[in-house]
Design a protein around this motif. Structure first.
Motif, short mmCIF file in Angstrom:
data_model
loop_
_atom_site.label_atom_id
_atom_site.label_comp_id
_atom_site.label_asym_id
_atom_site.label_seq_id
_atom_site.Cartn_x
_atom_site.Cartn_y
_atom_site.Cartn_z
N PHE A 45 -0.12 4.24 19.46
CA PHE A 45 0.42 3.96 18.14
C PHE A 45 -0.71 3.60 17.17
CE2 PHE A 45 1.91 0.73 15.09
CZ PHE A 45 2.87 1.46 14.41
N ILE A 46 -1.58 2.73 17.60
CA ILE A 46 -2.70 2.29 16.76
C ILE A 46 -3.60 3.46 16.40
CG2 ILE A 46 -4.78 0.85 16.70
CD1 ILE A 46 -3.16 -1.14 18.53
N SER B 59 0.99 -4.84 19.82
CA SER B 59 -0.47 -4.95 19.72
C SER B 59 -1.21 -4.22 20.84
CB SER B 59 -0.91 -6.41 19.65
OG SER B 59 -0.58 -7.08 20.84
N GLY B 60 -0.56 -3.95 21.94
CA GLY B 60 -1.21 -3.25 23.04
C GLY B 60 -0.93 -1.76 23.07
N THR C 279 -5.60 7.19 12.46
CA THR C 279 -6.04 8.57 12.17
C THR C 279 -5.31 9.11 10.94
OG1 THR C 279 -6.57 8.98 14.48
CG2 THR C 279 -6.20 10.91 13.10
N LEU C 280 -3.99 8.91 10.89
CA LEU C 280 -3.22 9.37 9.73
C LEU C 280 -3.70 8.70 8.44
CD1 LEU C 280 0.40 9.41 11.25
CD2 LEU C 280 -0.97 11.40 10.56
N GLU D 197 -2.97 2.73 3.04
CA GLU D 197 -2.27 1.55 3.52
C GLU D 197 -0.77 1.78 3.62
OE1 GLU D 197 -3.40 -2.01 1.47
OE2 GLU D 197 -5.45 -1.89 2.24
N PHE D 198 -0.22 2.60 2.73
CA PHE D 198 1.19 2.94 2.83
C PHE D 198 1.47 3.59 4.19
CE2 PHE D 198 4.73 5.90 2.43
CZ PHE D 198 5.72 5.07 1.95
N ILE D 199 0.62 4.49 4.58
CA ILE D 199 0.78 5.19 5.86
C ILE D 199 0.47 4.25 7.02
CG2 ILE D 199 -0.21 7.01 7.31
CD1 ILE D 199 -0.45 8.64 4.66
N LEU D 200 -0.58 3.49 6.91
CA LEU D 200 -1.01 2.60 7.99
C LEU D 200 0.05 1.56 8.34
CD1 LEU D 200 -3.51 2.01 9.80
CD2 LEU D 200 -4.20 0.33 8.08
#
Length: 146
Positions: free
Chosen positions: A34-35, A29-30, A40-41, A64-67
């Motif tokens: 990565f986030i 979470s930090g 962006t992707l 959502e598949f990518i996220l």
């Protein structure tokens, strides 16, 4: 194209991912890089899919598949489930999540013995891991207390 109606904002994807990470992947979470990269992707995929004429529903599924790629099986959720199911009578409800976070690092090496796919929770190996982790946590409590 009306950006407000058809273009998912980067912050939308960032918040969706942060919510999942805080809930099920507190160890990630930090990780702001990565986030940001995933958001962006996902945003770019959504925009590309929409520009290609896909429906809003399809655009959402693609994004959502990518996220959420690789984030369907949660080690933390597994440990938390064990703590709640097997050790909930030993501590107050408010202590269950913090204890599970503490136990995640103790249990981490045991996950390495399994191939953690998205559908791992529905396999026989999950039952074996569940039993193994229950024993690890039980021994930890015996040795260190709560």
């Amino acid at each position: 194209m009306d950006k407000n109606l058809n273009n998912k904002d980067l912050s939308y994807f960032r918040l969706r991912l942060q919510e999942l990470l805080i809930t099920s992947f507190p160890e990630k979470s930090g990780d702001s890089k990565f986030i940001e990269r995933r958001a962006t992707l996902a945003s770019n995929a959504y925009q590309g899919a929409f520009s290609s004429g896909n429906s809003i529903e399809d655009c959402n599924q693609i994004a959502e598949f990518i996220l959420f790629e690789g984030l369907h099986f949660s080690k933390f959720d597994t440990v938390f489930q064990i703590v709640c199911n097997e050790f909930d009578t030993l501590m107050a409800d408010d202590d269950l999540r913090p204890f599970a976070i503490e136990m995640l690092s103790v249990c981490e090496p045991y996950f390495e013995n399994y191939e953690l796919t998205d559908d791992f929770a529905y396999t026989y190996d999950f039952d074996t891991l569940y039993t193994e982790l229950t024993g690890v946590i039980s021994l930890y409590i015996e040795e260190h207390g709560l």
